[in-house]
Design a protein around this motif. Structure first.
Motif, short mmCIF file in Angstrom:
data_model
loop_
_atom_site.label_atom_id
_atom_site.label_comp_id
_atom_site.label_asym_id
_atom_site.label_seq_id
_atom_site.Cartn_x
_atom_site.Cartn_y
_atom_site.Cartn_z
N THR A 1 -0.72 -15.92 5.46
CA THR A 1 -1.23 -14.86 4.59
C THR A 1 -0.29 -14.70 3.41
OG1 THR A 1 -0.04 -13.13 5.79
CG2 THR A 1 -2.30 -13.60 6.51
N GLY A 2 -0.78 -14.04 2.40
CA GLY A 2 0.06 -13.81 1.23
C GLY A 2 -0.70 -13.10 0.14
N ARG A 3 -0.20 -13.31 -1.07
CA ARG A 3 -0.73 -12.61 -2.23
C ARG A 3 -0.68 -13.55 -3.44
NH1 ARG A 3 -1.13 -7.25 -4.12
NH2 ARG A 3 -0.60 -7.04 -6.33
N ILE A 4 -1.65 -13.36 -4.32
CA ILE A 4 -1.66 -14.06 -5.61
C ILE A 4 -1.62 -13.01 -6.70
CG2 ILE A 4 -3.07 -15.38 -7.23
CD1 ILE A 4 -4.27 -16.87 -4.93
N ASP A 5 -0.74 -13.23 -7.68
CA ASP A 5 -0.71 -12.41 -8.89
C ASP A 5 -0.97 -13.32 -10.08
OD1 ASP A 5 0.00 -9.66 -7.99
OD2 ASP A 5 1.70 -10.73 -7.14
N VAL A 6 -1.93 -12.94 -10.91
CA VAL A 6 -2.31 -13.74 -12.07
C VAL A 6 -1.27 -13.58 -13.16
CG1 VAL A 6 -4.06 -14.10 -13.86
CG2 VAL A 6 -4.77 -13.62 -11.52
N LYS A 7 -0.76 -14.73 -13.66
CA LYS A 7 0.20 -14.73 -14.76
C LYS A 7 -0.49 -15.03 -16.09
CE LYS A 7 3.94 -17.11 -13.86
NZ LYS A 7 4.83 -18.18 -13.32
N THR A 8 -1.48 -15.94 -16.07
CA THR A 8 -2.22 -16.33 -17.26
C THR A 8 -3.71 -16.39 -16.92
OG1 THR A 8 -0.37 -17.72 -17.97
CG2 THR A 8 -2.49 -18.15 -19.02
#
Length: 138
Positions: A12-19
């Motif tokens: 499990t985890g997380r994604i954060d959008v940079k672009t």
């Protein structure tokens, strides 16, 4: 090392959008607009690193879309480093984005060679996505 797909590990985890760079490539007076989107994301949790992806999306109005994409992830899965490619499909409905993905067979490199798996993601627009991947190694 060959593992039985029934013996999967749940990451499990997380994604954060940079672009996030959308560009329409076909618009119609009637019917959906076709959009190509370049995205760079930061992964954290059991999957960590950076993902670079291209998505193709159809949009219907302001708050509904369907998309497909491929994403190369460079980083690690539970401490094993390398790269792998995810193939994604998903939808946007209102402010909720969700979808599924799988590891493209044969795409793993380094310590991620032989990686296989599937999972998904969900998020509210403008927020990071919660992600999962049930994986094994061939």
């Amino acid at each position: 090392m060959t593992e039985n797909p029934a013996e999967r590990t749940h990451a499990t985890g997380r994604i954060d959008v940079k672009t996030y760079e959308p560009a329409s490539y076909d618009e119609s007076a009637e019917g959906p607009t076709l959009v190509r989107i370049h995205v760079v994301e930061a992964f954290s949790g059991d999957i960590s690193g950076e993902g670079v992806s291209e998505f193709l999306q159809t949009t219907s109005g302001e708050d509904e879309a369907s998309f497909v994409g491929v994403e190369r992830v460079t980083g690690s899965v539970d401490g094993r480093s390398g790269t792998f490619v995810l193939q994604d499909e998903g939808t946007l409905k209102g402010t909720s984005v969700s979808g599924t993905w799988f590891v493209v067979p044969g795409s793993g490199t380094g310590e991620l060679s032989g990686l296989r798996g599937d999972g998904g993601f969900s998020a509210e627009l403008g927020q990071g996505a919660e992600i999962s991947l049930d994986y094994w190694f061939e």
